[in-house]
Design a protein around this motif. Structure first.
Motif, mmCIF file in Angstrom:
data_model
loop_
_atom_site.group_PDB
_atom_site.id
_atom_site.type_symbol
_atom_site.label_atom_id
_atom_site.label_comp_id
_atom_site.label_asym_id
_atom_site.label_seq_id
_atom_site.Cartn_x
_atom_site.Cartn_y
_atom_site.Cartn_z
ATOM 1 N N LEU A 254 0.840 -1.205 0.000
ATOM 2 C CA LEU A 254 0.000 0.000 0.000
ATOM 3 C C LEU A 254 0.869 1.245 0.000
ATOM 4 N N PHE A 256 1.009 5.657 0.066
ATOM 5 C CA PHE A 256 0.261 6.793 0.614
ATOM 6 C C PHE A 256 0.868 8.107 0.123
ATOM 7 N N TYR A 300 -4.537 6.820 -0.934
ATOM 8 C CA TYR A 300 -3.736 5.607 -0.863
ATOM 9 C C TYR A 300 -4.341 4.511 -1.733
ATOM 10 N N GLY A 301 -3.532 3.483 -1.981
ATOM 11 C CA GLY A 301 -3.988 2.359 -2.779
ATOM 12 C C GLY A 301 -2.844 1.396 -3.035
ATOM 13 N N ARG A 302 -3.128 0.372 -3.802
ATOM 14 C CA ARG A 302 -2.118 -0.630 -4.123
ATOM 15 C C ARG A 302 -1.055 -0.019 -5.023
ATOM 16 N N TYR A 303 0.197 -0.328 -4.737
ATOM 17 C CA TYR A 303 1.281 0.263 -5.506
ATOM 18 C C TYR A 303 1.165 -0.135 -6.983
ATOM 19 N N TYR A 307 -4.411 5.441 -6.845
ATOM 20 C CA TYR A 307 -4.689 5.608 -5.423
ATOM 21 C C TYR A 307 -6.114 6.155 -5.307
ATOM 22 N N ASN A 308 -7.078 5.228 -5.212
ATOM 23 C CA ASN A 308 -8.489 5.616 -5.317
ATOM 24 C C ASN A 308 -9.213 5.641 -3.974
ATOM 25 N N SER A 310 -9.227 7.428 0.061
ATOM 26 C CA SER A 310 -8.720 8.604 0.770
ATOM 27 C C SER A 310 -9.116 8.548 2.245
#
Length: 327
Positions: A254, A256, A300-303, A307-308, A310
């Motif tokens: 994850l 950020f 944030y989201g999966r690398y 990043y969908n 918040s």
């Protein structure tokens, strides 16, 4: 023709030892080692300066296993120097037949390092290598008992040295004499001698007995926070660290980012809980240009994916950080 295998660490002493033997008309082949904690780059550069071939031996897994519980203990940090040197000697000894070589040389200097290079330690290394009668230490030879190679005339003892102690004067003079200019500081390149890295490694092994190479590599950069048994937060300090981190990230990690402010690259490695995610967002806020704001939007989201998601958080304060900070 007489031939020697020279253990080349990448530092000055080992290359001087190899050059000293080469000056006697002996064919010298360099042997250097690669592990999770040091690489061959310095050795490659040094070997070129005295024009000797170099063989690279990767003993990463065995070296790491020794690091966890060395027979002869650790040095000041997580460095198992006595066990490590003995292992290197054993590997080199096993290569003698392959290269049709007669003996092994090293750059060890008597009493240069209080734990690993006193007389007792040097003798332990010789004994445990399994090739005690094939090891020559040219820089300190005259301060040590004659070896088989000197007694049988393969090596001229009178042309060897008797350096002892921590002074580098003789080595510096030799380097100048032989035109060896590009060499690293005596501190060495082993990460296990680094206090901060050692703390992180010890902490990692406490949580995972057999960490992956990726997990070990990640110990080299950033700030590390242990938030749970199975999850860790890493926050980079520089753009260079961020670029290093990106090489080791996977889709399950994850990432950020603070929405309206530049700042540190922050990731969670491992299985994150909602509490972990909340704290990672606060860490991202703390190490961003918006650290003085009352509230921040963190996405944030999966690398590698958008990043969908918040979350709105207050940047972490020092008391919160110190609760989870490893180093």
């Amino acid at each position: 023709m007489t031939r020697a295998l020279a253990l080349i660490s990448g530092g000055l002493d080992s290359i001087l030892a190899a050059k000293l033997i080469k000056e006697q008309g002996i064919d010298v082949i360099g042997i250097t080692f690669k592990s999770y904690f040091f690489g061959p780059d310095n050795a490659i550069r040094m070997a070129k300066q005295i024009d000797i071939p170099l063989e690279i031996v990767d003993f990463s897994d065995e070296h790491f296993n020794v690091t966890k519980n060395p027979k002869h203990g650790h040095g000041k940090n997580m460095n198992p120097c006595i066990d490590c040197h003995a292992m290197m000697m054993r590997y080199a000894g096993e290569l003698l037949d392959k290269f049709n070589a007669d003996f092994i040389i090293t750059g060890e200097v008597l009493n240069q390092r209080p734990m690993s290079q006193n007389k007792a330690s040097l003798n332990i290394v010789k004994k445990e290598s399994g090739f005690a009668d094939k090891i020559l230490r040219p820089l300190s030879a005259k301060a040590l008992p004659p070896t088989e190679m000197e007694l049988n005339g393969l090596v001229d003892r009178e042309k060897l040295l008797g350096i002892t102690g921590r002074s580098r004067k003789v080595q510096m003079e030799l380097a100048e004499k032989w035109g060896i200019k590009d060499y690293p500081s005596p501190a060495g390149g082993c990460k296990l001698t680094d206090p901060n890295f050692s703390v992180r490694l010890k902490e990692l092994v406490q949580h995972k007995e057999n960490p992956t190479q990726r997990e070990i590599e990640l110990l080299k950069i950033g700030r590390h926070f242990r938030v749970s048994q199975n999850a860790k937060i890493i926050s980079t300090r520089t753009a260079e660290e961020a670029n290093f981190l990106k090489k080791y990230l996977r889709e399950e990690d994850l990432g950020f980012l603070v929405k309206d402010f530049k700042g540190s690259m922050v990731v969670i490695i491992g299985d994150a809980t909602e509490e972990d995610i909340n704290f990672a967002a606060k860490v991202a806020g703390r190490y961003s240009k918006g650290r003085e704001e009352e509230k921040l939007d963190v996405i944030y989201g999966r690398y590698g994916k958008p990043y969908n998601k918040s979350i709105k958080v207050k940047p972490a304060v020092e008391e919160e950080l110190s609760r989870y900070l490893i180093v």
